[in-house]
Motif scaffolding. Structure first.
Motif, PDB file in Angstrom:
ATOM      1  N   LEU A  51       0.894  -1.274  -0.113  1.00  0.00           N
ATOM      2  CA  LEU A  51       0.006   0.165   0.011  1.00  0.00           C
ATOM      3  C   LEU A  51       0.726   1.159  -0.035  1.00  0.00           C
ATOM      4  CD1 LEU A  51      -2.856  -0.952   2.530  1.00  0.00           C
ATOM      5  CD2 LEU A  51      -3.196  -0.624   0.048  1.00  0.00           C
ATOM      6  N   ARG A  52       2.192   1.140   0.647  1.00  0.00           N
ATOM      7  CA  ARG A  52       2.890   2.328   0.803  1.00  0.00           C
ATOM      8  C   ARG A  52       3.390   2.642  -0.643  1.00  0.00           C
ATOM      9  NH1 ARG A  52       4.956   0.453   5.935  1.00  0.00           N
ATOM     10  NH2 ARG A  52       6.485  -0.741   4.919  1.00  0.00           N
ATOM     11  N   VAL A 102      14.700   8.406   4.935  1.00  0.00           N
ATOM     12  CA  VAL A 102      14.345   9.660   4.147  1.00  0.00           C
ATOM     13  C   VAL A 102      13.140   9.436   3.155  1.00  0.00           C
ATOM     14  CG1 VAL A 102      15.273  11.251   2.507  1.00  0.00           C
ATOM     15  CG2 VAL A 102      16.727  10.503   4.501  1.00  0.00           C
ATOM     16  N   PRO A 103      13.462   8.454   2.184  1.00  0.00           N
ATOM     17  CA  PRO A 103      12.348   8.220   1.159  1.00  0.00           C
ATOM     18  C   PRO A 103      10.761   8.059   1.920  1.00  0.00           C
ATOM     19  CG  PRO A 103      14.121   6.749   0.492  1.00  0.00           C
ATOM     20  CD  PRO A 103      14.373   7.128   1.918  1.00  0.00           C
ATOM     21  N   GLN A 104      10.795   7.620   3.168  1.00  0.00           N
ATOM     22  CA  GLN A 104       9.474   7.271   3.563  1.00  0.00           C
ATOM     23  C   GLN A 104       9.070   8.412   4.269  1.00  0.00           C
ATOM     24  OE1 GLN A 104       9.518   4.063   6.597  1.00  0.00           O
ATOM     25  NE2 GLN A 104       9.810   2.329   5.320  1.00  0.00           N
ATOM     26  N   LEU A 147      -6.189   5.654   2.172  1.00  0.00           N
ATOM     27  CA  LEU A 147      -4.989   5.016   2.581  1.00  0.00           C
ATOM     28  C   LEU A 147      -3.909   6.034   2.980  1.00  0.00           C
ATOM     29  CD1 LEU A 147      -5.278   2.062   0.258  1.00  0.00           C
ATOM     30  CD2 LEU A 147      -5.752   1.869   2.462  1.00  0.00           C
ATOM     31  N   GLY A 148      -3.810   6.921   2.206  1.00  0.00           N
ATOM     32  CA  GLY A 148      -2.485   7.941   2.584  1.00  0.00           C
ATOM     33  C   GLY A 148      -2.349   8.179   4.023  1.00  0.00           C
ATOM     34  N   VAL A 161       4.101   5.105   9.283  1.00  0.00           N
ATOM     35  CA  VAL A 161       5.399   5.463   9.022  1.00  0.00           C
ATOM     36  C   VAL A 161       5.986   6.407  10.369  1.00  0.00           C
ATOM     37  CG1 VAL A 161       7.111   6.996   7.503  1.00  0.00           C
ATOM     38  CG2 VAL A 161       5.286   5.464   6.399  1.00  0.00           C
ATOM     39  N   ILE A 162       5.555   7.629  10.420  1.00  0.00           N
ATOM     40  CA  ILE A 162       5.791   8.317  11.787  1.00  0.00           C
ATOM     41  C   ILE A 162       5.705   7.506  13.096  1.00  0.00           C
ATOM     42  CG2 ILE A 162       5.390  10.341  12.936  1.00  0.00           C
ATOM     43  CD1 ILE A 162       6.396  10.552  10.110  1.00  0.00           C
ATOM     44  N   GLU A 163       4.701   6.698  13.200  1.00  0.00           N
ATOM     45  CA  GLU A 163       5.082   5.958  14.538  1.00  0.00           C
ATOM     46  C   GLU A 163       6.152   4.791  14.596  1.00  0.00           C
ATOM     47  OE1 GLU A 163       1.085   4.345  15.204  1.00  0.00           O
ATOM     48  OE2 GLU A 163       0.271   6.405  16.112  1.00  0.00           O
ATOM     49  N   ALA A 164       6.458   4.493  13.305  1.00  0.00           N
ATOM     50  CA  ALA A 164       7.380   3.271  13.091  1.00  0.00           C
ATOM     51  C   ALA A 164       8.811   4.306  13.450  1.00  0.00           C
ATOM     52  CB  ALA A 164       7.590   2.754  11.812  1.00  0.00           C
TER      53      ALA A 164
END
Length: 268
Positions: A40-41, A156-158, A232-233, A240-243
């Motif tokens: 999905l990402r 960085v890409p995420q 989904l965005g 991503v941020i929580e990871a």
């Protein structure tokens, strides 16, 4: 004659399934869920690249035309003082072209999981290089405010993908144009750093705010100029941020706009 039922095997549940199989099944489901999130990402990244490609290609062509035109001047006036100026312009245009392509390539490399300690101001600058022409084409002005120069350990890409998603959402919320403000805050006291993305769009209804990070929930509808939304965005942005050990929060008011704030653990 009385028939006795066989004693229940403690390792077998009433449905006949082995209890020891449950941990394996749970692990398999978790792995499948993680794989689906990764896909999905990637899908969100490709959708964002599609929206940006026309504007980026147009700007890249303009840069290349500048390079070619000044190269011709330089070749014709080899003994003229204008040569220095011409080739200086070639260098500037070439560096601009390289910056655009590097930003796009970095954004496209979303599968990488490596984390680097980077200046958040530099990361934001690269994203604005990537999205700047698209915002200009939609009459969206930008303003950047910075307090300090914090660093964070990020993929960085995420994080670029998260910022691009928020920027495109904000741009879609301002179909007639508007102002998008980026604020970088260094919270040295509590060991965090923040990037905020604020638009002057329509805003999000109060009743929708608690649900905007739910998968498949969207405030966008087909026909409102936004192209609809798969819902989904924002969930992927949150994941991503929580990871990264951070938080994402939103503030919004109808008719006044929306502000998303990304908070990261600060390094150094």
């Amino acid at each position: 004659m009385t028939t006795l039922a066989p004693a229940a095997d403690p390792a077998v549940d009433p449905a006949g399934a082995s209890a020891t199989a449950w941990p394996d099944a749970t692990a398999a489901l978790r792995a499948e869920n993680d794989a689906l999130k990764a896909r999905l990402r990637d899908a969100e990244r490709l959708a964002a690249v599609g929206q940006l490609s026309a504007s980026v290609t147009h700007e890249f062509n303009n840069v290349l035309m500048t390079t070619l035109n000044y190269a011709k001047i330089g070749l014709k006036r080899s003994d003229d003082p204008h040569v220095v100026k011409a080739f200086t312009r070639i260098l500037e245009a070439g560096e601009r072209a390289a910056k655009i392509s590097e930003s796009l390539l970095s954004f496209a490399r979303g599968g990488e999981e490596r984390r680097d300690t980077v200046r958040l101001a530099g990361l934001l600058e690269d994203v604005l290089v990537l999205t700047g022409k698209d915002l200009q084409a939609h009459r969206v002005r930008t303003q950047t405010d910075a307090s300090g120069d914090p660093r964070a350990s990020v993929c960085v890409p995420q994080v670029q993908q998260v910022l691009v998603n928020l920027i495109l959402n904000g741009r879609q919320a301002m179909p007639e144009g508007g102002l998008m403000t980026f604020t970088l805050t260094d919270n040295a006291a509590d060991g965090t750093a923040e990037i905020s993305v604020r638009d002057t769009g329509a805003g999000i209804p109060r009743e929708a705010l608690p649900r905007i990070f739910e998968p498949f929930y969207s405030t966008k509808t087909l026909g409102n100029g936004s192209g609809g939304g798969g819902g989904l965005g924002l969930p992927l942005c949150r994941d991503v941020i929580e990871a990264h050990g951070g938080r994402i929060r939103v503030e919004s008011a109808l008719g006044r706009g929306t502000c998303f704030t990304l908070k990261f653990p600060r390094v150094g």
